[in-house]
Design a protein around this motif. Structure first.
Motif, mmCIF file in Angstrom:
data_model
loop_
_atom_site.group_PDB
_atom_site.id
_atom_site.type_symbol
_atom_site.label_atom_id
_atom_site.label_comp_id
_atom_site.label_asym_id
_atom_site.label_seq_id
_atom_site.Cartn_x
_atom_site.Cartn_y
_atom_site.Cartn_z
ATOM 1 N N GLY A 259 7.463 7.177 -2.370
ATOM 2 C CA GLY A 259 6.507 7.518 -3.410
ATOM 3 C C GLY A 259 5.157 6.886 -3.154
ATOM 4 N N LEU A 260 5.149 5.648 -2.669
ATOM 5 C CA LEU A 260 3.891 4.981 -2.344
ATOM 6 C C LEU A 260 3.142 5.734 -1.252
ATOM 7 C CD1 LEU A 260 4.867 1.187 -2.346
ATOM 8 C CD2 LEU A 260 3.665 2.466 -4.117
ATOM 9 N N ARG A 261 3.879 6.168 -0.244
ATOM 10 C CA ARG A 261 3.245 6.925 0.840
ATOM 11 C C ARG A 261 2.696 8.247 0.322
ATOM 12 N NH1 ARG A 261 3.862 5.382 5.878
ATOM 13 N NH2 ARG A 261 3.751 7.521 6.663
ATOM 14 N N LEU A 262 3.418 8.853 -0.601
ATOM 15 C CA LEU A 262 2.961 10.111 -1.186
ATOM 16 C C LEU A 262 1.677 9.901 -1.983
ATOM 17 C CD1 LEU A 262 3.391 13.098 -1.984
ATOM 18 C CD2 LEU A 262 4.878 12.289 -3.830
ATOM 19 N N LEU A 263 1.649 8.862 -2.801
ATOM 20 C CA LEU A 263 0.499 8.631 -3.668
ATOM 21 C C LEU A 263 -0.758 8.253 -2.885
ATOM 22 C CD1 LEU A 263 2.166 6.682 -6.627
ATOM 23 C CD2 LEU A 263 1.481 9.081 -6.563
ATOM 24 N N THR A 264 -0.595 7.624 -1.734
ATOM 25 C CA THR A 264 -1.748 7.248 -0.917
ATOM 26 C C THR A 264 -2.120 8.314 0.099
ATOM 27 O OG1 THR A 264 -0.302 6.070 0.636
ATOM 28 C CG2 THR A 264 -1.290 4.789 -1.168
ATOM 29 N N GLY A 265 -1.331 9.405 0.162
ATOM 30 C CA GLY A 265 -1.616 10.455 1.125
ATOM 31 C C GLY A 265 -1.196 10.090 2.528
ATOM 32 N N ALA A 266 -0.420 8.997 2.686
ATOM 33 C CA ALA A 266 -0.031 8.544 4.021
ATOM 34 C C ALA A 266 0.888 9.530 4.725
ATOM 35 C CB ALA A 266 0.657 7.173 3.933
ATOM 36 N N ASP A 267 1.578 10.377 3.940
ATOM 37 C CA ASP A 267 2.463 11.372 4.566
ATOM 38 C C ASP A 267 1.793 12.736 4.662
ATOM 39 O OD1 ASP A 267 2.406 12.195 1.971
ATOM 40 O OD2 ASP A 267 4.564 12.060 1.616
#
Length: 308
Positions: A259-267
């Protein structure tokens, strides 16, 4: 049964008997709420009466249709109601405050209430299942004869909604840029509560709600394997004119690593097309995890920590 007092209600959850205030300082927010209110009303078989502050019917229609261009998300897509067709058929009617309330040359609270009662009765006779009224209140500041009684009108109207089984609902619109806090407190006391924009998503574990200044969404609850697909769908669907999306994370109680990666656009799912992200009101625990994972300095992402 007469309606009860409430605090804040999504526009899509409004019921006959509701008399709510829309207090706003952002046109995109007002536009989104009023477009949903009108479309929901036409779809429910209600007659929708919009009382504008001197703006013509075609201008109000164009203004409401522009709601989809401001912040588009899942809740704004695929609306089955065409407001232009509804206006042509007489299901959606726009009148100015001047022609509605000042036909006699002055504003008269009692006469205005009687006019509204007549409109409601006529609509029910015509076969509508209810009436939705939306009124812009800025006309009350124009110092037209009798407008100093506008507060009395709101109190009388609220009493009617609270004590009778009225087959109608109403939203009164107050622009915070024109009404001071003292006046707003007075008028809000004459309403059952406030109305807000509909949620993009709410499954009981996570709620995703549009915000408008700055444009984006507020997340409250838990982001995990069950709710991540909804978050991804909302982030992918939202467009903003600014190219910057704000995610208010102050209401998050838990968020897994994916979820953190999703929220930061990292994925790659959170910020398509090079869109910048502002993570606002980030709780300390969440910020610590972002830092530990090296996501607090991701390209195009700005972070504002919670002040609490």
């Amino acid at each position: 049964m007469p309606a009860a007092r409430t605090r804040v209600k999504p526009v899509g959850a409004m019921e006959l008997g509701d008399h709510l205030a829309l207090v706003f300082d952002n046109e995109e927010e007002r536009r989104s709420i009023m477009a949903g209110y009108a479309r929901d009303g036409v779809a429910a078989g209600h007659k929708v009466i919009y009382i504008s502050d001197g703006v013509s019917a075609p201008e109000v229609l164009d203004w409401l249709l522009a709601a989809r261009a401001e912040i588009a998300g899942p809740a704004a897509d695929g609306a089955p109601v065409d407001l232009a067709e509804a206006m042509e058929a007489g299901h959606f009617v726009v009148r100015t405050a001047e022609e509605t309330f000042l036909a006699s040359g002055r504003f008269d609270p009692g006469a205005s209430l009687q006019l509204m009662a007549t409109e409601i009765d006529l609509a029910l006779v015509q076969g509508y299942t209810g009436v939705r009224i939306a009124g812009e209140a800025r006309f009350s500041l124009r110092r037209w004869p009798g407008t100093e009684q506008f507060g009395d009108f709101e109190r009388m109207l609220d009493e009617i909604f609270m004590t009778t089984d009225l087959q109608a609902m109403a939203i009164c619109q107050f622009d915070r840029r024109w009404f001071d806090e003292v006046r707003l407190a007075e008028v809000e006391a004459s309403h059952m509560g406030r109305v807000r924009a509909d949620d993009y998503y709410d499954d009981g574990s996570l709620r995703i709600t549009p915000i408008f200044s700055p444009p984006g969404v507020a997340l409250a609850g838990v982001v995990d394997a069950a709710t991540r697909p909804a978050v991804a769908a909302v982030l992918e669907s939202i467009t903003t004119r600014t190219g910057l999306l704000c995610l208010d994370l102050g209401g998050l109680t838990a968020c897994d690593p994916a979820g953190l990666r999703l929220l930061t656009g990292a994925d790659g799912a959170g910020g398509p097309g090079g869109r910048g992200l502002l993570l606002r009101s980030v709780p300390d625990a969440l910020h610590a995890r972002l830092h530990a994972d090296g996501l607090d300095d991701a390209p195009g992402v700005a972070i504002e920590r919670s002040s609490g």
